[in-house]
Structures are given as structure tokens and as C-alpha cells.
Enzyme design. Sequence first.
Site, PDB file in Angstrom:
ATOM      1  N   ASP A   1      -4.602   1.727  11.001  1.00 48.52           N
ATOM      2  CA  ASP A   1      -6.035   1.576  11.296  1.00 48.52           C
ATOM      3  C   ASP A   1      -6.180   1.059  12.719  1.00 48.52           C
ATOM      4  OD1 ASP A   1      -8.741   1.159  11.211  1.00 48.52           O
ATOM      5  OD2 ASP A   1      -8.701  -0.394   9.684  1.00 48.52           O
TER       6      ASP A   1
ATOM      7  N   GLY B   1       0.785  -1.245   0.000  1.00 50.22           N
ATOM      8  CA  GLY B   1       0.000   0.000   0.000  1.00 50.22           C
ATOM      9  C   GLY B   1       0.807   1.280   0.000  1.00 50.22           C
TER      10      GLY B   1
ATOM     11  N   ASP C   1       1.404   3.204   4.763  1.00 47.44           N
ATOM     12  CA  ASP C   1       0.316   3.916   4.106  1.00 47.44           C
ATOM     13  C   ASP C   1      -0.728   4.399   5.101  1.00 47.44           C
ATOM     14  OD1 ASP C   1      -0.438   1.317   4.723  1.00 47.44           O
ATOM     15  OD2 ASP C   1      -1.275   0.845   2.762  1.00 47.44           O
TER      16      ASP C   1
ATOM     17  N   ASP D   1      -5.736  -0.172  -1.507  1.00 52.29           N
ATOM     18  CA  ASP D   1      -6.578  -1.031  -2.339  1.00 52.29           C
ATOM     19  C   ASP D   1      -7.855  -1.468  -1.651  1.00 52.29           C
ATOM     20  OD1 ASP D   1      -5.216  -2.869  -0.476  1.00 52.29           O
ATOM     21  OD2 ASP D   1      -6.193  -4.422  -1.668  1.00 52.29           O
TER      22      ASP D   1
HETATM   23  P1  IMP Z   1      -3.997  -2.126  10.894  1.00 53.25           P
HETATM   24  O1  IMP Z   1      -5.444  -2.360  11.225  1.00 53.25           O
HETATM   25  O2  IMP Z   1      -3.500  -0.808  11.489  1.00 53.25           O
HETATM   26  O3  IMP Z   1      -3.148  -3.293  11.296  1.00 53.25           O
HETATM   27  O4  IMP Z   1      -3.896  -1.939   9.323  1.00 53.25           O
HETATM   28  C1  IMP Z   1      -3.808  -3.058   8.508  1.00 53.25           C
HETATM   29  C2  IMP Z   1      -3.741  -2.731   7.051  1.00 53.25           C
HETATM   30  O5  IMP Z   1      -5.076  -2.641   6.597  1.00 53.25           O
HETATM   31  C3  IMP Z   1      -3.106  -1.438   6.591  1.00 53.25           C
HETATM   32  O6  IMP Z   1      -1.699  -1.482   6.474  1.00 53.25           O
HETATM   33  C4  IMP Z   1      -3.733  -1.302   5.216  1.00 53.25           C
HETATM   34  O7  IMP Z   1      -3.032  -2.072   4.270  1.00 53.25           O
HETATM   35  C5  IMP Z   1      -5.105  -1.881   5.446  1.00 53.25           C
HETATM   36  N1  IMP Z   1      -6.116  -0.822   5.609  1.00 53.25           N
HETATM   37  C6  IMP Z   1      -6.620  -0.310   6.744  1.00 53.25           C
HETATM   38  N2  IMP Z   1      -7.531   0.637   6.477  1.00 53.25           N
HETATM   39  C7  IMP Z   1      -7.581   0.724   5.123  1.00 53.25           C
HETATM   40  C8  IMP Z   1      -8.354   1.550   4.221  1.00 53.25           C
HETATM   41  O8  IMP Z   1      -9.166   2.417   4.591  1.00 53.25           O
HETATM   42  N3  IMP Z   1      -8.130   1.334   2.893  1.00 53.25           N
HETATM   43  C9  IMP Z   1      -7.245   0.414   2.416  1.00 53.25           C
HETATM   44  N4  IMP Z   1      -6.512  -0.366   3.214  1.00 53.25           N
HETATM   45  C10 IMP Z   1      -6.687  -0.206   4.560  1.00 53.25           C
HETATM   46 MG    MG Z   2      -0.602  -1.727   4.254  1.00 52.51          MG
END
Ligand code: IMP
Ligand code: MG
Length: 173
Positions: free
Chosen positions: A102, A43, A99, A158
Site C-alpha cells: 500500500d 495477510g 499480500d 483483514d
Molecule cells: P504498507 O502501507 O505498504 O506498509 O502496508 C501495510 C499493511 O497494511 C499491509 O501489509 C496490509 O497488511 C495492510 N493493508 C494495506 N492495504 C490493505 C487493504 O486494502 N486491506 C487489508 N489490509 C491492507
Molecule cells: Mg500484511
Amino acid sequence: MNEAKLSLLYSQERIAAEVARLAQEINRDYAGREILVVGILKGSFLFIADVVRQLTVPVTIDFMRLASYGTETQSSGIVELRKDIELPVQGKDLLIIEDIVDSGLTLDTLYTKLMLKNPRSLKICTLIEKSCHREGSTKPDYVGISMESGFIVGYGLDFNEHYRQLPDIYLLG
Ligand code: IMP
Ligand code: MG
């Protein structure tokens, strides 16, 4: 693939302005040092390319790839390492370029894995930080844009591997 509804959220001009601001902060903070940039695939590929081209300090670059399982728009918290860093990390000043943060669980996993390799320092730069459902404890040091909630695509991000090529960021809805 069915047509999804996309609404423009962050224009390429807004993204470019945030990239310039972040690069300026990083150049200031790392003056006189060398950075080992750790780009997190896939990403971040456009964000990494845009940030590193504005860095004036010496830089080496490597990549890691992680995948978190879950539903299409919600991560499960189970993070799998798909590609590890290859350059030596010990004694280096590491800067993770992500990127989007979340839940923060990907960042927690990355931070733990890299700290085990004894870098001299480890900081995190993310283009987007979502504030709605944070679970992880690792906080990014450089944040481009903070957003509340919603699933976004474009500029590397994506939905089912689509839309990464779009120059702007859109809300999927
Ligand atoms: P985490 O929840 O912080 O571990 O994020 C996990 C991964 O989910 C991120 O690195 C992104 O690749 C993907 N992700 C989270 N939110 C979004 C979004 O709104 N759009 C696209 N990918 C997302
Ligand atoms: Mg990512």
C-alpha cells in the site's frame, strides 16, 4: 461486529490465474537455484500456500510478521517487527511473499532488515499493489494485480482481523 458492505472485486478464479502466472515466472527466473521463501504474516498465509505449491524449484520456507500502526484502513508508517526470520539468510536467494503493498513502508522496513543479513539476492512477490499512495522506495519484482485505491478484504486480508477466511477478494465500502 457490525455488518459491513462487501462487493466482490477479484474472484477466486482470477486469483488462481494470477498465482499460476506468478509461480511460472518465479520457476523460470530461479531455474537451477533454491529459494528461501519469506512469508509475511498474517495477510499472506493463503497466497504463500498457493504459490509455494506451484513452485518446482527447491524451496525452504520461513515467516516474518510485521505490524503497522494506524487507523483501521490507513497505515501510519510506523512498522513494528513482531516476529523475525529464524533460518540463516546469508548467501541465500530470498523471495519475500507479501499480500499487499500500500504505502510501501512495510516493504522498505523488510528490505532494509533482510539486506543487513547479506542474502545472495532478494526479490519481492506481492499479490496486490496499490498505486494510490505510495511512499516507500522498494518496488516489488512480481505483482499479481495492480489496483488504484480502496480497502479490500478476503483471501488472507483483514479488516480488524475479520474476513481473512473468504476465498475471494472484496471491496469494503
Ligand atoms: P504498507 O502501507 O505498504 O506498509 O502496508 C501495510 C499493511 O497494511 C499491509 O501489509 C496490509 O497488511 C495492510 N493493508 C494495506 N492495504 C490493505 C487493504 O486494502 N486491506 C487489508 N489490509 C491492507
Ligand atoms: Mg500484511
